[in-house]
Scaffold this motif. Structure first.
Motif, mmCIF file in Angstrom:
data_model
loop_
_atom_site.group_PDB
_atom_site.id
_atom_site.type_symbol
_atom_site.label_atom_id
_atom_site.label_comp_id
_atom_site.label_asym_id
_atom_site.label_seq_id
_atom_site.Cartn_x
_atom_site.Cartn_y
_atom_site.Cartn_z
ATOM 1 N N SER A 231 -30.822 116.120 10.306
ATOM 2 C CA SER A 231 -29.782 115.293 10.919
ATOM 3 C C SER A 231 -29.762 113.946 10.207
ATOM 4 C CB SER A 231 -30.064 115.085 12.397
ATOM 5 O OG SER A 231 -29.256 114.018 12.861
ATOM 6 N N LEU B 229 -28.420 111.372 10.944
ATOM 7 C CA LEU B 229 -28.493 110.227 11.854
ATOM 8 C C LEU B 229 -29.770 109.418 11.605
ATOM 9 C CD1 LEU B 229 -26.971 109.044 14.293
ATOM 10 C CD2 LEU B 229 -28.383 110.459 15.775
ATOM 11 N N ASP C 299 -23.848 114.090 12.810
ATOM 12 C CA ASP C 299 -23.633 113.741 14.219
ATOM 13 C C ASP C 299 -22.492 112.739 14.387
ATOM 14 O OD1 ASP C 299 -25.681 115.195 15.702
ATOM 15 O OD2 ASP C 299 -27.110 113.988 14.547
ATOM 16 N N HIS D 27 -21.356 118.036 14.211
ATOM 17 C CA HIS D 27 -21.648 118.117 15.647
ATOM 18 C C HIS D 27 -20.836 117.030 16.339
ATOM 19 C CE1 HIS D 27 -24.946 117.421 18.962
ATOM 20 N NE2 HIS D 27 -23.795 117.821 19.458
ATOM 21 N N GLY E 34 -26.831 111.728 22.108
ATOM 22 C CA GLY E 34 -26.490 110.315 21.954
ATOM 23 C C GLY E 34 -27.447 109.533 21.069
ATOM 24 N N GLY F 224 -34.611 110.676 17.919
ATOM 25 C CA GLY F 224 -35.953 110.217 18.262
ATOM 26 C C GLY F 224 -36.421 110.488 19.680
ATOM 27 N N ASP G 101 -31.246 121.433 18.697
ATOM 28 C CA ASP G 101 -31.068 120.059 18.224
ATOM 29 C C ASP G 101 -31.731 119.075 19.180
ATOM 30 O OD1 ASP G 101 -30.127 117.672 17.159
ATOM 31 O OD2 ASP G 101 -28.012 118.064 17.589
ATOM 32 N N GLY H 39 -35.618 116.558 18.955
ATOM 33 C CA GLY H 39 -37.072 116.580 19.079
ATOM 34 C C GLY H 39 -37.747 117.731 18.364
ATOM 35 N N GLY I 53 -34.017 115.324 12.852
ATOM 36 C CA GLY I 53 -33.680 114.010 12.298
ATOM 37 C C GLY I 53 -34.933 113.228 12.016
ATOM 38 N N SER I 54 -35.488 112.617 13.075
ATOM 39 C CA SER I 54 -36.697 111.810 12.879
ATOM 40 C C SER I 54 -37.859 112.678 12.396
ATOM 41 C CB SER I 54 -37.058 111.084 14.170
ATOM 42 O OG SER I 54 -37.082 111.971 15.255
HETATM 43 C C1 DX5 Z 1 -28.670 113.667 19.237
HETATM 44 C C2 DX5 Z 1 -28.203 114.297 17.948
HETATM 45 C C3 DX5 Z 1 -29.282 114.864 17.127
HETATM 46 C C4 DX5 Z 1 -30.314 113.850 16.645
HETATM 47 C C5 DX5 Z 1 -31.626 114.575 16.566
HETATM 48 O O1 DX5 Z 1 -27.581 113.422 20.035
HETATM 49 O O2 DX5 Z 1 -27.284 115.341 18.208
HETATM 50 O O3 DX5 Z 1 -28.781 115.608 16.034
HETATM 51 O O4 DX5 Z 1 -30.014 113.300 15.406
HETATM 52 O O5 DX5 Z 1 -32.594 113.647 16.252
HETATM 53 P P1 DX5 Z 1 -34.134 113.966 16.409
HETATM 54 O O6 DX5 Z 1 -34.461 115.129 15.540
HETATM 55 O O7 DX5 Z 1 -34.779 112.684 15.945
HETATM 56 O O8 DX5 Z 1 -34.398 114.258 17.865
#
Ligand code: DX5
Ligand code: ZN
Length: 229
Positions: A9, A11, A36, A68, A144, A147, A177, A179, A199-200
């Protein structure tokens, strides 16, 4: 073994050098770019739109881009993302007045379609549209923000959706999607997911001075999927 796909992700990437970040994570073995889109209305955050998707395509990104949509309404923006080079477009059923129409619009625009389920959203929305979706995305956090921690009840929900997909006989990807990390990806795969947004779990794992910064984290995820599922 399923055809597992890892979808970083962006983001969590460094937006000041987004093209380079996407190139690096794909060179390290990622399969799909998870993109995202937040509107500060359906979710309380604001991110990126079709211009940025198009910029990544113009930069030379060839991998599938998985858009997304966390926006409401959804239909107005679907053709714009299709023109901007989106491969998948997924949306939340609560954000569309006419789910069947939105799904059809995505496919008519030349993209693969998907529905996204928040942690508390009922799977009943799938009852009459299984022939119209290419991807089912289960949120394992409330949408939203990046992390957040993985919500464990997602595992049971994944098992239910895996059963629904297998019983249907349709070719539908099952994405998760929120964590997703090296530590829980095996469990998530065992519950039936085949597409993993992180993402993170990917972008925060690299050291700035490492030129192959995402190699080791992608390799760890892939190894876990090969050896422990
Ligand atoms: C949250 C996003 C996710 C987010 C996931 O609303 O849809 O795609 O980037 O981030 P992590 O992997 O850090 O939970
Ligand atoms: Zn997402």
């Amino acid at each position: 073994m399923r055809d597992y796909q890892i979808a970083p992700s962006i983001l969590a990437a460094d937006f000041a050098k987004l093209g380079e970040e996407v190139d690096n994570v794909l060179a390290s073995g990622a399969d799909i770019v998870h993109f995202d889109v937040m509107d500060n209305h359906y979710v309380p955050n604001l991110t990126i739109g079709p211009l940025v998707c198009e910029a990544l395509r113009n930069h030379g990104v060839k991998a599938p881009i998985d858009v997304h949509l966390m926006v409401k309404p959804v239909d107005r923006i679907i053709p714009d993302f299709a023109s901007a080079g989106a491969s998948y477009i997924t949306f939340h059923p609560e954000a569309s007045e006419h789910i069947d129409r939105s799904l059809a619009l995505i496919r008519e625009s030349g993209c693969r379609s998907g529905l996204v389920f928040n942690p508390a959203t009922s799977l009943n929305y799938l009852d009459h549209v299984l022939d119209k979706v290419d991807m089912i995305l289960l949120m394992s956090v409330n949408p939203g923000f990046g992390g957040q921690s993985f919500i464990p009840s997602t595992l049971d929900k994944l098992r239910s959706v895996r059963q629904i997909i297998d019983d249907s006989g349709f070719d539908i990807r099952l994405e998760v999607d929120g964590g997703v990390k090296v530590d829980n990806i095996a469990q998530i795969a065992q519950a039936g997911a085949d597409t993993f947004v992180s993402g993170s779990g990917i972008f925060s794992q690299a050291r700035d001075d490492d030129p192959n910064r995402y190699d080791s984290i992608l390799k760890k995820m892939r190894d876990v999927l090969v050896n422990y599922v």
